[in-house]
Enzyme design. Structure first.
Site, PDB file in Angstrom:
ATOM      1  N   GLU A  21       4.298  -6.361   1.760  1.00 34.38           N
ATOM      2  CA  GLU A  21       3.982  -6.788   0.388  1.00 34.38           C
ATOM      3  C   GLU A  21       3.803  -5.615  -0.567  1.00 34.38           C
ATOM      4  O   GLU A  21       2.696  -5.381  -1.044  1.00 34.38           O
ATOM      5  CB  GLU A  21       2.656  -7.557   0.384  1.00 34.38           C
ATOM      6  CG  GLU A  21       2.660  -8.874   1.066  1.00 34.38           C
ATOM      7  CD  GLU A  21       1.248  -9.455   1.152  1.00 34.38           C
ATOM      8  OE1 GLU A  21       1.142 -10.657   1.263  1.00 34.38           O
ATOM      9  OE2 GLU A  21       0.264  -8.693   1.099  1.00 34.38           O
ATOM     10  N   ARG A  38       2.877  -1.642  -6.040  1.00 38.76           N
ATOM     11  CA  ARG A  38       3.039  -0.371  -6.749  1.00 38.76           C
ATOM     12  C   ARG A  38       4.395   0.291  -6.499  1.00 38.76           C
ATOM     13  O   ARG A  38       5.035   0.787  -7.429  1.00 38.76           O
ATOM     14  CB  ARG A  38       1.925   0.583  -6.277  1.00 38.76           C
ATOM     15  CG  ARG A  38       1.845   1.904  -7.005  1.00 38.76           C
ATOM     16  CD  ARG A  38       0.929   2.881  -6.251  1.00 38.76           C
ATOM     17  NE  ARG A  38      -0.277   2.238  -5.781  1.00 38.76           N
ATOM     18  CZ  ARG A  38      -1.416   2.175  -6.470  1.00 38.76           C
ATOM     19  NH1 ARG A  38      -1.514   2.756  -7.637  1.00 38.76           N
ATOM     20  NH2 ARG A  38      -2.467   1.551  -5.976  1.00 38.76           N
ATOM     21  N   TYR A  92     -10.323   5.236 -10.975  1.00 34.28           N
ATOM     22  CA  TYR A  92     -10.025   5.840  -9.664  1.00 34.28           C
ATOM     23  C   TYR A  92      -9.746   7.333  -9.749  1.00 34.28           C
ATOM     24  O   TYR A  92      -9.176   7.875  -8.800  1.00 34.28           O
ATOM     25  CB  TYR A  92      -8.765   5.232  -9.045  1.00 34.28           C
ATOM     26  CG  TYR A  92      -8.571   3.754  -9.070  1.00 34.28           C
ATOM     27  CD1 TYR A  92      -9.460   2.912  -8.404  1.00 34.28           C
ATOM     28  CD2 TYR A  92      -7.457   3.192  -9.686  1.00 34.28           C
ATOM     29  CE1 TYR A  92      -9.222   1.539  -8.391  1.00 34.28           C
ATOM     30  CE2 TYR A  92      -7.225   1.822  -9.665  1.00 34.28           C
ATOM     31  CZ  TYR A  92      -8.116   1.004  -9.009  1.00 34.28           C
ATOM     32  OH  TYR A  92      -7.886  -0.344  -8.977  1.00 34.28           O
ATOM     33  N   CYS A 141     -14.676   3.916 -27.345  1.00 30.99           N
ATOM     34  CA  CYS A 141     -15.988   4.538 -27.539  1.00 30.99           C
ATOM     35  C   CYS A 141     -16.638   4.873 -26.203  1.00 30.99           C
ATOM     36  O   CYS A 141     -17.712   4.365 -25.870  1.00 30.99           O
ATOM     37  CB  CYS A 141     -16.862   3.602 -28.331  1.00 30.99           C
ATOM     38  SG  CYS A 141     -16.069   3.132 -29.864  1.00 30.99           S
ATOM     39  N   GLU A 142     -15.955   5.688 -25.422  1.00 26.62           N
ATOM     40  CA  GLU A 142     -16.471   6.129 -24.122  1.00 26.62           C
ATOM     41  C   GLU A 142     -15.940   7.529 -23.922  1.00 26.62           C
ATOM     42  O   GLU A 142     -14.735   7.748 -24.105  1.00 26.62           O
ATOM     43  CB  GLU A 142     -15.863   5.307 -22.964  1.00 26.62           C
ATOM     44  CG  GLU A 142     -15.988   3.835 -23.064  1.00 26.62           C
ATOM     45  CD  GLU A 142     -17.103   3.284 -22.205  1.00 26.62           C
ATOM     46  OE1 GLU A 142     -17.592   4.017 -21.323  1.00 26.62           O
ATOM     47  OE2 GLU A 142     -17.486   2.141 -22.443  1.00 26.62           O
ATOM     48  N   TYR A 164      -0.460  -1.723 -12.170  1.00 27.52           N
ATOM     49  CA  TYR A 164      -1.914  -1.685 -12.379  1.00 27.52           C
ATOM     50  C   TYR A 164      -2.336  -1.035 -13.697  1.00 27.52           C
ATOM     51  O   TYR A 164      -3.456  -0.527 -13.802  1.00 27.52           O
ATOM     52  CB  TYR A 164      -2.615  -0.999 -11.193  1.00 27.52           C
ATOM     53  CG  TYR A 164      -2.272  -1.635  -9.867  1.00 27.52           C
ATOM     54  CD1 TYR A 164      -2.674  -2.942  -9.588  1.00 27.52           C
ATOM     55  CD2 TYR A 164      -1.501  -0.974  -8.919  1.00 27.52           C
ATOM     56  CE1 TYR A 164      -2.328  -3.549  -8.399  1.00 27.52           C
ATOM     57  CE2 TYR A 164      -1.148  -1.586  -7.721  1.00 27.52           C
ATOM     58  CZ  TYR A 164      -1.575  -2.874  -7.468  1.00 27.52           C
ATOM     59  OH  TYR A 164      -1.235  -3.474  -6.290  1.00 27.52           O
ATOM     60  N   GLY A 201       0.766  -1.242   0.000  1.00 32.22           N
ATOM     61  CA  GLY A 201       0.000   0.000   0.000  1.00 32.22           C
ATOM     62  C   GLY A 201       0.792   1.285   0.000  1.00 32.22           C
ATOM     63  O   GLY A 201       0.204   2.365  -0.010  1.00 32.22           O
TER      64      GLY A 201
END
Ligand SMILES: *Cc1c(COP(=O)(O)O)cnc(C)c1O
Length: 423
Positions: free
Chosen positions: A275, A278, A323, A350-351, A380, A233
């Protein structure tokens, strides 16, 4: 721009775009600083890399060479770690819904840590281990009532989620007792993961305090906790506004708290594991795109926002859409002294939410064919990539000392068509 001693224009000539470049020495240095920071505390410590951030055999081998173990949560992640030559003993298997075949395979490979997430899973792993005639070494995933994201943490009422067994209602304690009655399971300790992209150490400190407090209660019941895994984290800098925690100070603070609480509870200091995902791979990745259509739009307030379309988008980087992630982007193929214009870097899907960088400044002479580099995409992005709109997923190229090598080759249209028996 050059990365790892290679001009990005040379890389792109070989790989095309989009492509993710991974700087090998950056990944190795980040891994080493983790092992060094925890080793420097003098405690018995272990570092696991969270494979979900980005996993390929090349990366697993780099990390193994730097003394880092691997954590996985699916059969796919497990097989990649194994193909990289990571011994089962150095693999930790977590996740809230491991299938029977995944558990059986992990037992066959001698996976060193099963993080048990529920009562059903305790029974499932115990039964499969008994069938296989082995003892599974376990940690109990504990929800400590702390949730941390970026700049804040909340220290109550976050047991209402799918992971783990709660401290507050006694289920974690019941789980530990259950495990201790099952001969095919050996309890090593406790595991907690409080969130991601964290900048405030207070969340880790509260989690560590609560876990050690729990270990103290278990000691009274005659159960010894020999390992405490505090999860990942640690936040990284995506933009200049982000101020990551100092790793050495953080390691010191966590180990200090565990030591102090253990002393108060009169229990031996367990091995402390972390752990990071990132923090090891994120900053080392840069995604290169080619600029296509450029469209200026005048906003109601008279300001002009220029939409810069690139040849990838939410299929190779979903984080902005998912996010509201922020990124730093720059022109990578040339130097420009043109004035800056307000831009939004968007993909080809297409968004209208297909945004990679919401607000940024790019030179006004930006033109189709220019290269854009988006920084800190190592974690990620490729691991969450999709084939939305039938876009092949981009390749990942490692650079080190001016040499280029393939970590993952780019998918081709043939790869996609091969899935469709009618095509
Ligand atoms: C996601 C995850 C991590 C890694 O998180 P980062 O924010 O990438 O450091 C570590 N442990 C567990 C159990 C996770 O689910």
């Amino acid at each position: 721009m050059a990365i790892g001693g290679m001009a990005v224009t040379d890389v792109v000539r070989e790989s095309g775009t989009p492509v993710m470049m991974l700087d090998e020495s950056h990944v190795r240095a980040a891994a080493r600083s983790y092992t060094d920071a925890y080793a420097a505390t003098g405690a018995d410590t272990a570092v696991y890399y969270a494979g979900k951030a980005f996993l390929a055999t090349t990366v697993a081998k780099w990390l193994q060479a730097e003394g880092v173990r691997i954590d996985v949560c699916t059969r796919g992640e497990l097989e990649i770690a194994v193909r990289a030559g990571i011994p089962g003993a150095d693999i930790l298997f977590h996740g809230n819904n491991k299938s029977e075949s995944e558990i059986a395979r992990a037992l066959e490979l001698g996976v060193g840590r099963f993080v048990l997430d529920s009562f059903q899973e305790i029974a499932r792993v115990a039964a499969l281990a008994a069938d296989a005639g082995v003892t599974a070494q376990c940690l109990i995933r504990v929800t400590v009532g702390v949730e941390a994201h970026t700049h804040e943490f909340i220290a109550t009422a976050h047991e209402d989620q799918k992971f783990g067994l709660a401290l507050s209602d006694g289920s974690a304690r019941e789980a530990v007792h259950r495990v201790s009655t099952l001969p095919s399971l050996e309890l090593l300790g406790l595991h907690s993961h409080i969130g991601s992209q964290i900048f405030d150490p207070a969340g880790f400190e509260v989690a560590a305090r609560r876990l050690v407090g729990f270990a103290g209660e278990l000691a009274v019941d005659g159960i010894e906790v020999t390992e405490l895994n505090l999860g990942g984290g640690m936040g990284i800098a995506y933009t200049s506004a982000d101020d990551p925690l100092d790793l050495f100070r953080m390691a010191d603070a966590i180990v200090e708290i565990v030591r102090k609480e253990c002393e108060a509870a009169d229990i031996p200091v367990p091995r402390i594991a972390v752990e990071p995902g990132r923090a090891i791979i994120g900053p080392a990745g840069v995604t290169l795109y080619t600029v296509g259509t450029i469209k200026p739009v005048e906003l109601d307030n008279g300001i002009v926002r220029t939409f810069v379309s690139i040849d990838g988008g939410m299929s190779d980087n979903i984080r902005t859409a998912l996010y509201d992630a922020e990124y730093t982007v720059t022109v990578a193929n040339r130097v420009s002294d043109a004035e800056a214009m307000l831009c939004r870097v968007v993909g080809k899907h297409c968004e209208s939410g297909d945004i990679v960088v919401r607000d940024c400044w790019l030179p006004a002479d930006l033109a189709p064919g220019d290269l854009l580099a988006v920084a800190a995409t190592g974690a990620y992005c490729r691991s969450m990539a999709s084939n939305y709109n039938q876009l092949p997923r981009p390749g990942v190229m490692a650079v080190a000392d001016g040499r280029l090598s393939t970590v993952l080759r780019a998918e081709t249209l043939d790869d996609l068509l091969a899935l469709d028996p009618g095509a």
